[in-house]
Design an enzyme around this catalytic site. Sequence first.
Site, mmCIF file in Angstrom:
data_model
loop_
_atom_site.group_PDB
_atom_site.id
_atom_site.type_symbol
_atom_site.label_atom_id
_atom_site.label_comp_id
_atom_site.label_asym_id
_atom_site.label_seq_id
_atom_site.Cartn_x
_atom_site.Cartn_y
_atom_site.Cartn_z
ATOM 1 N N LYS A 1 6.819 -9.467 12.070
ATOM 2 C CA LYS A 1 7.473 -8.195 11.800
ATOM 3 C C LYS A 1 6.613 -7.423 10.812
ATOM 4 C CE LYS A 1 10.331 -6.339 9.059
ATOM 5 N NZ LYS A 1 9.662 -5.019 9.056
ATOM 6 N N GLU B 1 3.827 -14.616 -0.804
ATOM 7 C CA GLU B 1 2.817 -13.903 -1.603
ATOM 8 C C GLU B 1 3.494 -12.625 -2.071
ATOM 9 O OE1 GLU B 1 -0.584 -13.634 1.080
ATOM 10 O OE2 GLU B 1 -1.227 -15.628 0.463
ATOM 11 N N CYS C 1 -1.884 -5.708 -4.096
ATOM 12 C CA CYS C 1 -1.078 -6.564 -4.988
ATOM 13 C C CYS C 1 -1.891 -7.051 -6.170
ATOM 14 C CB CYS C 1 -0.548 -7.754 -4.197
ATOM 15 S SG CYS C 1 -1.867 -8.754 -3.485
ATOM 16 N N GLU D 1 6.145 -3.876 -11.911
ATOM 17 C CA GLU D 1 5.108 -3.497 -10.947
ATOM 18 C C GLU D 1 5.351 -2.063 -10.471
ATOM 19 O OE1 GLU D 1 5.200 -5.023 -6.865
ATOM 20 O OE2 GLU D 1 3.092 -5.568 -7.089
HETATM 21 P P1 NAD Z 1 8.740 -5.135 0.850
HETATM 22 O O1 NAD Z 1 9.137 -6.424 0.247
HETATM 23 O O2 NAD Z 1 9.637 -3.968 0.659
HETATM 24 O O3 NAD Z 1 8.553 -5.281 2.424
HETATM 25 C C1 NAD Z 1 7.691 -6.246 2.976
HETATM 26 C C2 NAD Z 1 8.191 -6.606 4.367
HETATM 27 O O4 NAD Z 1 9.451 -7.258 4.243
HETATM 28 C C3 NAD Z 1 8.419 -5.418 5.281
HETATM 29 O O5 NAD Z 1 8.050 -5.779 6.588
HETATM 30 C C4 NAD Z 1 9.914 -5.194 5.174
HETATM 31 O O6 NAD Z 1 10.472 -4.541 6.276
HETATM 32 C C5 NAD Z 1 10.416 -6.621 5.078
HETATM 33 N N1 NAD Z 1 11.711 -6.797 4.424
HETATM 34 C C6 NAD Z 1 12.262 -6.041 3.453
HETATM 35 N N2 NAD Z 1 13.470 -6.541 3.106
HETATM 36 C C7 NAD Z 1 13.673 -7.652 3.865
HETATM 37 C C8 NAD Z 1 14.734 -8.600 3.985
HETATM 38 N N3 NAD Z 1 15.823 -8.534 3.222
HETATM 39 N N4 NAD Z 1 14.610 -9.601 4.885
HETATM 40 C C9 NAD Z 1 13.504 -9.713 5.656
HETATM 41 N N5 NAD Z 1 12.478 -8.823 5.602
HETATM 42 C C10 NAD Z 1 12.549 -7.812 4.719
HETATM 43 O O7 NAD Z 1 7.283 -4.832 0.308
HETATM 44 P P2 NAD Z 1 6.399 -3.546 0.583
HETATM 45 O O8 NAD Z 1 6.967 -2.416 -0.193
HETATM 46 O O9 NAD Z 1 6.201 -3.413 2.049
HETATM 47 O O10 NAD Z 1 4.987 -3.995 -0.024
HETATM 48 C C11 NAD Z 1 4.634 -3.844 -1.352
HETATM 49 C C12 NAD Z 1 4.870 -5.121 -2.138
HETATM 50 O O11 NAD Z 1 4.161 -6.196 -1.549
HETATM 51 C C13 NAD Z 1 4.372 -5.067 -3.558
HETATM 52 O O12 NAD Z 1 5.319 -5.684 -4.389
HETATM 53 C C14 NAD Z 1 3.105 -5.887 -3.523
HETATM 54 O O13 NAD Z 1 2.719 -6.450 -4.756
HETATM 55 C C15 NAD Z 1 3.469 -6.931 -2.548
HETATM 56 N N6 NAD Z 1 2.279 -7.564 -1.974
HETATM 57 C C16 NAD Z 1 1.933 -8.827 -2.373
HETATM 58 C C17 NAD Z 1 0.777 -9.437 -1.861
HETATM 59 C C18 NAD Z 1 0.332 -10.811 -2.298
HETATM 60 O O14 NAD Z 1 -0.566 -11.358 -1.651
HETATM 61 N N7 NAD Z 1 0.885 -11.400 -3.322
HETATM 62 C C19 NAD Z 1 0.007 -8.757 -0.947
HETATM 63 C C20 NAD Z 1 0.386 -7.472 -0.568
HETATM 64 C C21 NAD Z 1 1.527 -6.890 -1.079
HETATM 65 O O1 6OD Z 2 -7.567 -11.217 0.467
HETATM 66 C C1 6OD Z 2 -6.557 -11.794 0.854
HETATM 67 O O2 6OD Z 2 -6.604 -12.818 1.551
HETATM 68 C C2 6OD Z 2 -5.241 -11.272 0.479
HETATM 69 N N1 6OD Z 2 -4.176 -12.003 0.875
HETATM 70 C C3 6OD Z 2 -5.146 -10.119 -0.208
HETATM 71 C C4 6OD Z 2 -3.928 -9.562 -0.657
HETATM 72 C C5 6OD Z 2 -3.930 -8.361 -1.243
HETATM 73 C C6 6OD Z 2 -2.725 -7.760 -1.681
HETATM 74 O O3 6OD Z 2 -2.423 -6.603 -1.518
#
Ligand code: NAD
Ligand code: 6OD
Length: 485
Positions: free
Chosen positions: A177, A253, A287, A389
């Site tokens: 998804k 993540e 992130c 964040e």
């Molecule tokens: P989000 O959590 O709002 O959404 C991520 C995904 O989860 C989307 O596909 C969304 O539709 C789905 N989702 C939302 N609520 C859900 C639920 N209750 N059940 C199942 N699925 C659900 O995040 P975002 O706004 O899309 O992305 C930004 C966030 O992602 C930031 O906090 C960022 O730090 C984090 N992020 C972390 C990493 C990492 O590797 N640690 C990488 C990229 C982004």
């Molecule tokens: O480089 C990667 O493998 C990875 N998972 C990056 C994540 C970045 C976050 O936005």
Amino acid sequence: MCAELHNMIAGKPVPGRSTFAKINPVDGSLVANVHEADRGVVDSAVAAARSALDRGWSSRTVNERVGLLRKIADGIDARFEDFVAAEVADTGKPVHLVRELDVARAAMNFRSFADTVAAQGLDSYMTDLSDGGQALNYAVNKPLGVVAIIVPWNLPLLLLTWKVAPALACGNAVVVKPSEETPSTATLLSEVVAEAGVPAGVYNVVHGYGPDSAGELLTGHNEIDGVTFTGESRTGSAIMKAVAPTVKPVSFELGGKNPAIVFDDCDIEKTLDGLQRSIFLNTGQVCLCTERVYIQRSLFDEIADGLVQRAESLRLGRPDGVGVTTGPLISQAHRAKVQSYFELALSEGAKVLTGGGIPDLGKDLADGSWIEPTVWTGLSNTDRVVREEIFGPTAALIPFDTEEEAITLANDTDYGLAAAVWTSNLERGHRVAGQMDVGMAWVNTWFLRDLRSPFGGVGLSGIGREGGRHSLRFYTEPTNVCVQL
Ligand code: NAD
Ligand code: 6OD
């Protein structure tokens, strides 16, 4: 005419009962009407994945799966510009960034996990018994089964393939998804996966939102065997609740509030270049991006001035604009969130060194989600702006005096994803990096990746590690066999 994006189940487009609009954050134009998966569509996707497993996908040889992964990588290369166009339309990122980072890494993810799984051995022990005999213990790796892959919008294809590649390498079938904000490249990938010869049903895509939509339907589904999720920490917590009744394994993540520590012995130009990248890359929507910069007091003004110059040198504009470095935020809703931190920063006593508003980029881009790169001083670790964040192009600059103080300040957070240390004293670099309470600490660099190394976070930043054999561990269930010899 704009595109119509369907759910993709067993290689076939499947409509939803309703559609939602995907808006281009560059100018507010319509990118696609996206078919939202309801319960029936999610059930079909999960059933298609299960059926692919039952028809023998998981018992294909490692060599066969490795060959298919390499073909998928070749398929991405062959349709490189299609992926670039789709990702750019969804995100508004500069074209060069999507080419160099997102799409290049997607192909690399498949090749890297093909290499990793090809080299995987078995965990085995020769056990000495009290009667002088021996037993052989070895663990057979089996796929988890049907894996739900839920990803965010900031690096859509990179993060999707980072999970799809190892899942398929280990013989799982997946239902993915993508974020509602970035539905295009996951859909396109289903064509490449089919063209590579992967059996129908191994890769399925459902579109929609999280709560009360495809995301929640997927995580609460009884026939899902594991969930791998990248996104906000709060969403991770909701998913944990959803999977609790069926005790599914999860890999998370999540978010970050990442520090950089700048020591007064650093190479100033290199450090400023590094900070410019770590704060502003992808409009701060990575992130790993630095949102807190701790600077040794004697260098504070010089680094602050240099960062202001670098923030002001960024060029905002259309993805294909000459010299453009920076795109918009992903959506108006996300911009409203970032702006709320602009207001909060002022109320918490911040001094705005640059930015803090919405840029005027002309009438054509007036409906886009543009925001100014922003640098603050005058904040401290007790302020919400320094604790929460933001996920935008912002940094709070905070002075420190001693190494111990810098380590304490950097670790004073509920998150624990990444940190960067800037110093010419490598002994100090090793020492300080090793004391960061994070999953990944960089010294004199940032976001430099070796795909075999463990990637993930501690605290609110996640559960588990992915990357190389760490991913293989999540996507498999070992069965230990003990044979008395
Ligand atoms: P989000 O959590 O709002 O959404 C991520 C995904 O989860 C989307 O596909 C969304 O539709 C789905 N989702 C939302 N609520 C859900 C639920 N209750 N059940 C199942 N699925 C659900 O995040 P975002 O706004 O899309 O992305 C930004 C966030 O992602 C930031 O906090 C960022 O730090 C984090 N992020 C972390 C990493 C990492 O590797 N640690 C990488 C990229 C982004
Ligand atoms: O480089 C990667 O493998 C990875 N998972 C990056 C994540 C970045 C976050 O936005």
